[in-house]
Design a protein around this motif. Structure first.
Motif, mmCIF file in Angstrom:
data_model
loop_
_atom_site.group_PDB
_atom_site.id
_atom_site.type_symbol
_atom_site.label_atom_id
_atom_site.label_comp_id
_atom_site.label_asym_id
_atom_site.label_seq_id
_atom_site.Cartn_x
_atom_site.Cartn_y
_atom_site.Cartn_z
ATOM 1 N N GLY A 121 0.792 -1.228 0.000
ATOM 2 C CA GLY A 121 0.000 0.000 0.000
ATOM 3 C C GLY A 121 0.823 1.275 0.000
ATOM 4 N N ASP A 122 0.497 2.153 0.946
ATOM 5 C CA ASP A 122 1.140 3.467 1.004
ATOM 6 C C ASP A 122 2.640 3.385 1.242
ATOM 7 O OD1 ASP A 122 -1.157 4.879 0.445
ATOM 8 O OD2 ASP A 122 -1.621 5.293 2.546
ATOM 9 N N ARG A 123 3.081 2.351 1.945
ATOM 10 C CA ARG A 123 4.523 2.215 2.176
ATOM 11 C C ARG A 123 5.271 2.123 0.835
ATOM 12 N NH1 ARG A 123 6.607 -2.971 4.941
ATOM 13 N NH2 ARG A 123 8.683 -2.922 4.087
ATOM 14 N N PHE A 124 4.736 1.343 -0.081
ATOM 15 C CA PHE A 124 5.325 1.218 -1.417
ATOM 16 C C PHE A 124 5.133 2.510 -2.205
ATOM 17 C CE2 PHE A 124 4.446 -0.044 -5.932
ATOM 18 C CZ PHE A 124 5.748 -0.334 -6.297
ATOM 19 N N ARG A 125 3.912 3.028 -2.235
ATOM 20 C CA ARG A 125 3.630 4.259 -2.997
ATOM 21 C C ARG A 125 4.557 5.398 -2.570
ATOM 22 N NH1 ARG A 125 -1.268 2.510 -1.657
ATOM 23 N NH2 ARG A 125 -2.658 1.832 -3.307
ATOM 24 N N ASN A 126 4.662 5.609 -1.267
ATOM 25 C CA ASN A 126 5.435 6.749 -0.768
ATOM 26 C C ASN A 126 6.941 6.566 -0.931
ATOM 27 O OD1 ASN A 126 3.086 8.109 -0.028
ATOM 28 N ND2 ASN A 126 3.077 7.164 1.999
ATOM 29 N N THR B 136 2.663 13.778 -6.928
ATOM 30 C CA THR B 136 2.081 14.049 -8.247
ATOM 31 C C THR B 136 1.797 12.749 -8.986
ATOM 32 O OG1 THR B 136 3.254 16.155 -8.358
ATOM 33 C CG2 THR B 136 2.481 15.240 -10.448
ATOM 34 N N GLU B 137 2.749 11.827 -8.958
ATOM 35 C CA GLU B 137 2.542 10.539 -9.618
ATOM 36 C C GLU B 137 1.402 9.759 -8.961
ATOM 37 O OE1 GLU B 137 6.858 9.218 -11.309
ATOM 38 O OE2 GLU B 137 6.661 9.294 -9.129
ATOM 39 N N GLN B 138 1.331 9.823 -7.646
ATOM 40 C CA GLN B 138 0.278 9.112 -6.934
ATOM 41 C C GLN B 138 -1.103 9.692 -7.269
ATOM 42 O OE1 GLN B 138 0.995 8.241 -2.720
ATOM 43 N NE2 GLN B 138 3.185 8.610 -3.102
#
Length: 143
Positions: free
Chosen positions: A23-28, A34-36
């Motif tokens: 989840g957010d751990r990977f995204r961040n 901007t990409e998210q």
């Protein structure tokens, strides 16, 4: 003149599983805000992330380092022009590496193209050095 070329092929389903698991751990860790925002408002969220993942891998290869030597995932990010054309940006160590590669009297231009055909996403990056334009010399007879 061409300074570097890189390409990468990413599996969309693998990125989707990684998003589900971390989840957010990977995204961040990997993607800028901007990409998210771009990915999260797309119907094919995982495909959008996969194309940007591939773009970062391709850019790191074009810089001649791969994802080592201090380049962080977020040192490279993709935005889109109003036309939809992707644009690669570099900051931090990636920007310093790009400056090292760029000959004096030139500017670096990063070209990126993205595509996907489920389950694959692909990116191709070419880094070009263009001569800087110098203003005409008014003292020169042909200026």
């Amino acid at each position: 003149m061409i300074l570097g070329i890189g390409t990468d092929l990413a599996n969309i389903e693998r990125i989707e599983r990684t998003l589900e698991r971390f989840g957010d751990r990977f995204r961040n860790r990997v993607f800028t805000q901007t990409e998210q925002r771009k990915a999260e408002r797309r119907r094919d969220t995982a495909g959008t992330y996969a194309k940007r993942w591939a773009a970062k891998e391709a850019c790191s290869k074009a810089l001649g380092t791969g994802l080592r030597m201090g380049i962080a995932w977020r040192d490279m990010h993709v935005t889109n022009m109003a036309t939809g054309q992707p644009v690669m940006h570099v900051t931090g160590w990636a920007a310093r590496r790009l400056a090292e590669l760029t000959p004096e009297g030139h500017e670096a231009v990063i070209h990126v193209t993205l595509t996907d055909d489920h389950p694959w996403a692909q990116a191709f990056v070419v880094i070009e050095a263009r001569p800087l334009r110098t203003p005409p010399d008014p003292a020169h007879p042909l200026a």
